[in-house]
Design a protein around this motif. Structure first.
Motif, PDB file in Angstrom:
ATOM      1  N   THR A 137       0.833   7.114 -11.498  1.00 22.11           N
ATOM      2  CA  THR A 137       1.757   7.785 -10.626  1.00 22.11           C
ATOM      3  C   THR A 137       1.589   9.404 -10.773  1.00 22.11           C
ATOM      4  O   THR A 137       1.833   9.992 -11.755  1.00 22.11           O
ATOM      5  CB  THR A 137       3.330   7.606 -10.833  1.00 22.11           C
ATOM      6  OG1 THR A 137       3.430   6.262 -10.638  1.00 22.11           O
ATOM      7  CG2 THR A 137       3.990   8.441  -9.813  1.00 22.11           C
ATOM      8  N   GLU A 177      -3.609   9.391  -2.449  1.00 17.05           N
ATOM      9  CA  GLU A 177      -2.886   8.401  -3.117  1.00 17.05           C
ATOM     10  C   GLU A 177      -3.129   8.319  -4.715  1.00 17.05           C
ATOM     11  O   GLU A 177      -4.100   8.803  -5.138  1.00 17.05           O
ATOM     12  CB  GLU A 177      -3.271   6.942  -2.533  1.00 17.05           C
ATOM     13  CG  GLU A 177      -3.167   6.823  -1.315  1.00 17.05           C
ATOM     14  CD  GLU A 177      -3.465   5.447  -0.680  1.00 17.05           C
ATOM     15  OE1 GLU A 177      -3.587   4.670  -1.382  1.00 17.05           O
ATOM     16  OE2 GLU A 177      -3.561   5.136   0.633  1.00 17.05           O
ATOM     17  N   SER A 178      -2.179   7.913  -5.372  1.00 23.90           N
ATOM     18  CA  SER A 178      -2.123   7.725  -6.948  1.00 23.90           C
ATOM     19  C   SER A 178      -3.245   6.666  -7.014  1.00 23.90           C
ATOM     20  O   SER A 178      -3.147   5.809  -6.480  1.00 23.90           O
ATOM     21  CB  SER A 178      -0.817   7.473  -7.333  1.00 23.90           C
ATOM     22  OG  SER A 178      -0.047   8.674  -7.169  1.00 23.90           O
ATOM     23  N   PRO A 179      -3.940   6.898  -8.072  1.00 26.95           N
ATOM     24  CA  PRO A 179      -4.954   5.895  -8.545  1.00 26.95           C
ATOM     25  C   PRO A 179      -4.223   4.649  -8.819  1.00 26.95           C
ATOM     26  O   PRO A 179      -2.942   4.599  -9.259  1.00 26.95           O
ATOM     27  CB  PRO A 179      -5.642   6.307  -9.736  1.00 26.95           C
ATOM     28  CG  PRO A 179      -5.397   7.956  -9.568  1.00 26.95           C
ATOM     29  CD  PRO A 179      -4.314   8.019  -8.750  1.00 26.95           C
ATOM     30  N   GLU A 180      -4.588   3.560  -8.748  1.00 26.49           N
ATOM     31  CA  GLU A 180      -4.117   2.270  -9.205  1.00 26.49           C
ATOM     32  C   GLU A 180      -3.541   2.127 -10.697  1.00 26.49           C
ATOM     33  O   GLU A 180      -4.129   2.356 -11.551  1.00 26.49           O
ATOM     34  CB  GLU A 180      -4.919   1.055  -9.124  1.00 26.49           C
ATOM     35  CG  GLU A 180      -4.172  -0.424  -9.158  1.00 26.49           C
ATOM     36  CD  GLU A 180      -5.175  -1.597  -8.747  1.00 26.49           C
ATOM     37  OE1 GLU A 180      -4.647  -2.683  -9.206  1.00 26.49           O
ATOM     38  OE2 GLU A 180      -6.410  -1.361  -8.160  1.00 26.49           O
ATOM     39  N   GLY A 181      -2.051   1.888 -10.860  1.00 24.21           N
ATOM     40  CA  GLY A 181      -1.659   2.117 -12.165  1.00 24.21           C
ATOM     41  C   GLY A 181      -1.138   3.374 -12.388  1.00 24.21           C
ATOM     42  O   GLY A 181      -0.748   3.422 -13.657  1.00 24.21           O
ATOM     43  N   LYS A 216      -7.784   3.658   4.411  1.00 27.86           N
ATOM     44  CA  LYS A 216      -7.548   2.114   4.771  1.00 27.86           C
ATOM     45  C   LYS A 216      -7.462   1.660   6.119  1.00 27.86           C
ATOM     46  O   LYS A 216      -6.603   1.983   6.861  1.00 27.86           O
ATOM     47  CB  LYS A 216      -6.073   1.821   4.137  1.00 27.86           C
ATOM     48  CG  LYS A 216      -6.366   1.791   2.389  1.00 27.86           C
ATOM     49  CD  LYS A 216      -5.195   1.576   1.673  1.00 27.86           C
ATOM     50  CE  LYS A 216      -5.149   1.399   0.294  1.00 27.86           C
ATOM     51  NZ  LYS A 216      -5.555   2.754  -0.487  1.00 27.86           N
ATOM     52  N   HIS A 231      -8.369   6.023  -0.273  1.00 28.24           N
ATOM     53  CA  HIS A 231      -7.095   6.058   0.658  1.00 28.24           C
ATOM     54  C   HIS A 231      -7.381   5.943   2.035  1.00 28.24           C
ATOM     55  O   HIS A 231      -6.444   6.220   3.157  1.00 28.24           O
ATOM     56  CB  HIS A 231      -6.612   7.459   0.408  1.00 28.24           C
ATOM     57  CG  HIS A 231      -7.351   8.714   0.239  1.00 28.24           C
ATOM     58  ND1 HIS A 231      -8.240   8.886  -0.936  1.00 28.24           N
ATOM     59  CD2 HIS A 231      -7.723   9.615   1.532  1.00 28.24           C
ATOM     60  CE1 HIS A 231      -9.201   9.881  -0.573  1.00 28.24           C
ATOM     61  NE2 HIS A 231      -8.771  10.485   0.747  1.00 28.24           N
ATOM     62  N   LYS A 279       4.607   8.546  -0.956  1.00 25.97           N
ATOM     63  CA  LYS A 279       4.314   7.282  -0.344  1.00 25.97           C
ATOM     64  C   LYS A 279       5.314   7.155   0.950  1.00 25.97           C
ATOM     65  O   LYS A 279       6.497   7.641   1.005  1.00 25.97           O
ATOM     66  CB  LYS A 279       4.728   5.906  -1.363  1.00 25.97           C
ATOM     67  CG  LYS A 279       3.876   6.028  -2.575  1.00 25.97           C
ATOM     68  CD  LYS A 279       4.255   4.518  -3.259  1.00 25.97           C
ATOM     69  CE  LYS A 279       3.263   4.265  -4.373  1.00 25.97           C
ATOM     70  NZ  LYS A 279       3.712   3.052  -5.256  1.00 25.97           N
ATOM     71  N   TYR A 334       0.821  -1.270   0.208  1.00 28.14           N
ATOM     72  CA  TYR A 334       0.109   0.087  -0.161  1.00 28.14           C
ATOM     73  C   TYR A 334       0.804   1.069   0.000  1.00 28.14           C
ATOM     74  O   TYR A 334       2.031   1.206   0.132  1.00 28.14           O
ATOM     75  CB  TYR A 334      -0.950   0.055   1.182  1.00 28.14           C
ATOM     76  CG  TYR A 334      -1.797  -1.264   1.322  1.00 28.14           C
ATOM     77  CD1 TYR A 334      -2.834  -1.294   0.426  1.00 28.14           C
ATOM     78  CD2 TYR A 334      -1.555  -2.183   2.348  1.00 28.14           C
ATOM     79  CE1 TYR A 334      -3.635  -2.741   0.530  1.00 28.14           C
ATOM     80  CE2 TYR A 334      -2.328  -3.211   2.172  1.00 28.14           C
ATOM     81  CZ  TYR A 334      -3.141  -3.488   1.658  1.00 28.14           C
ATOM     82  OH  TYR A 334      -4.276  -4.708   1.673  1.00 28.14           O
ATOM     83  N   LYS A 368     -12.970  -5.825  -1.887  1.00 28.23           N
ATOM     84  CA  LYS A 368     -13.985  -4.974  -2.829  1.00 28.23           C
ATOM     85  C   LYS A 368     -15.500  -5.583  -2.635  1.00 28.23           C
ATOM     86  O   LYS A 368     -15.610  -6.846  -2.138  1.00 28.23           O
ATOM     87  CB  LYS A 368     -13.696  -5.369  -4.075  1.00 28.23           C
ATOM     88  CG  LYS A 368     -12.182  -5.095  -4.551  1.00 28.23           C
ATOM     89  CD  LYS A 368     -11.815  -3.489  -4.497  1.00 28.23           C
ATOM     90  CE  LYS A 368     -10.653  -3.420  -4.887  1.00 28.23           C
ATOM     91  NZ  LYS A 368     -10.083  -1.907  -5.015  1.00 28.23           N
TER      92      LYS A 368
END
Length: 316
Positions: free
Chosen positions: A107, A101-105, A84, A82, A113, A47, A71
């Motif tokens: 930057t 946070e950056s979306p999945e996939g 969590k 974010h 981080k 994470y 999910k």
């Protein structure tokens, strides 16, 4: 315990002693049990920041939201990925955003981080270091954490201590509501349902040490807050204590009615509508600053759990 949590803990290494806190590190997470029963995991890989998830309270009740670690859970909102479970971070640190946070996939340049750099287990405690890095991989600052686990009467607790270290030059912690010691509660502790899950009953109630209740707690200063509600037929709750030795005690609370609760001593501009930057705090190069908090997961409501008395005991 619900099926998701039972499945998660079934995969964990087993090494427990009745009556004791036991912590086992498997290289990705440190698994905490009390009296041989699951309590939580300190997940320090996978994470954008280390998190504590899942968190099991009195009567084997899950105390935090599963999303986004899991999910599509019934009655759970899928907003703010974010948020969590339990975490510590802040959104403006030398101009780098760590709360978001950056979306999945992807930057995003201005989103950093927290990278765990060491972990040691000592009895009932985890001691860690983390490097706060920009999207370009440059170190912004570091921290040292001591996270202790245990019981107080019929309640379970987590003591969370964080020491900020200005290890890469002067450090500016910015004035924003988006921080800092956070929890996203179980949906039944929300004060209102999300629109997506409006047909579900929400039993959550809350109060702070000053007697302010419900959504009016947002942005107010208080030594502690408590949220409680009915989960699987039983009333349980979580109180969060701000240690009296913390800078700017009593802290302000970024406490939303949809399940986010965060102690934030920096967001004065947002909370009190004062000039932007009022809440800024600067550490000179090499300086340190420590914050301490306690989470108490308790049966019953704020009165039956004697939260005010528990806080006085903690404050000593």
């Amino acid at each position: 315990m619900n099926r998701i949590l039972a499945w998660a803990f079934a995969l964990l290494p087993v090494a427990v002693f009745a009556g004791d806190v036991k912590i086992v590190d498997d290289g990705n997470k440190a698994v905490v049990t009390i009296d041989g029963q699951p309590f939580t995991e300190y997940r320090y890989t996978g994470y954008a920041k280390p998190i504590l998830y899942p968190v099991i309270g009195p009567g084997d009740k899950p105390m935090t939201r599963n999303y986004p670690m899991v999910k599509e859970v019934e009655n759970e909102a899928s907003d703010h990925p974010h948020h969590k479970s339990i975490w510590y971070t802040h959104d403006e640190v030398n101009g780098v955003r760590f709360w978001m946070e950056s979306p999945e996939g992807q930057t995003i340049k201005n989103v950093g981080k927290q990278v765990s750099t060491s972990l040691k287990i000592d009895g009932d405690s985890i001691m860690t270091t983390s490097d706060w890095r920009s999207a370009d991989g440059e170190s912004v600052c570091t921290d040292e954490r001591v996270i202790r686990f245990g019981t107080v009467g019929d309640a379970r607790f987590i003591d969370y201590e964080v020491t900020w270290i200005a290890s890469s030059g002067d450090l500016l912690i910015g004035d924003t509501k988006e921080g800092t010691m956070g929890i996203r509660t179980h949906p039944n502790l929300r004060l209102k349902a999300s629109p997506k899950h409006g047909n579900h009953t929400v039993s959550g109630q809350s109060v702070n040490s000053e007697g302010v209740r419900g959504a009016a707690m947002w942005g107010k200063r208080a030594a502690w807050v408590d949220y409680w509600g009915e989960i699987d037929g039983d009333t349980v709750g979580v109180a969060i204590f701000d240690h009296p030795g913390n800078p700017r005690h009593p802290t302000w609370w970024h406490a939303r009615d949809y399940g986010l609760v965060a102690a934030n001593p920096f967001g004065i501009h947002d909370f009190e509508k004062k000039a932007d930057g009022t809440g800024d705090m600067t550490l000179k190069s090499g300086e340190k600053m420590t914050f301490k908090y306690r989470f108490v997961f308790h049966p019953g409501d704020v009165e039956s759990a004697k939260i005010s008395e528990r806080y006085q005991e903690y404050a000593k």
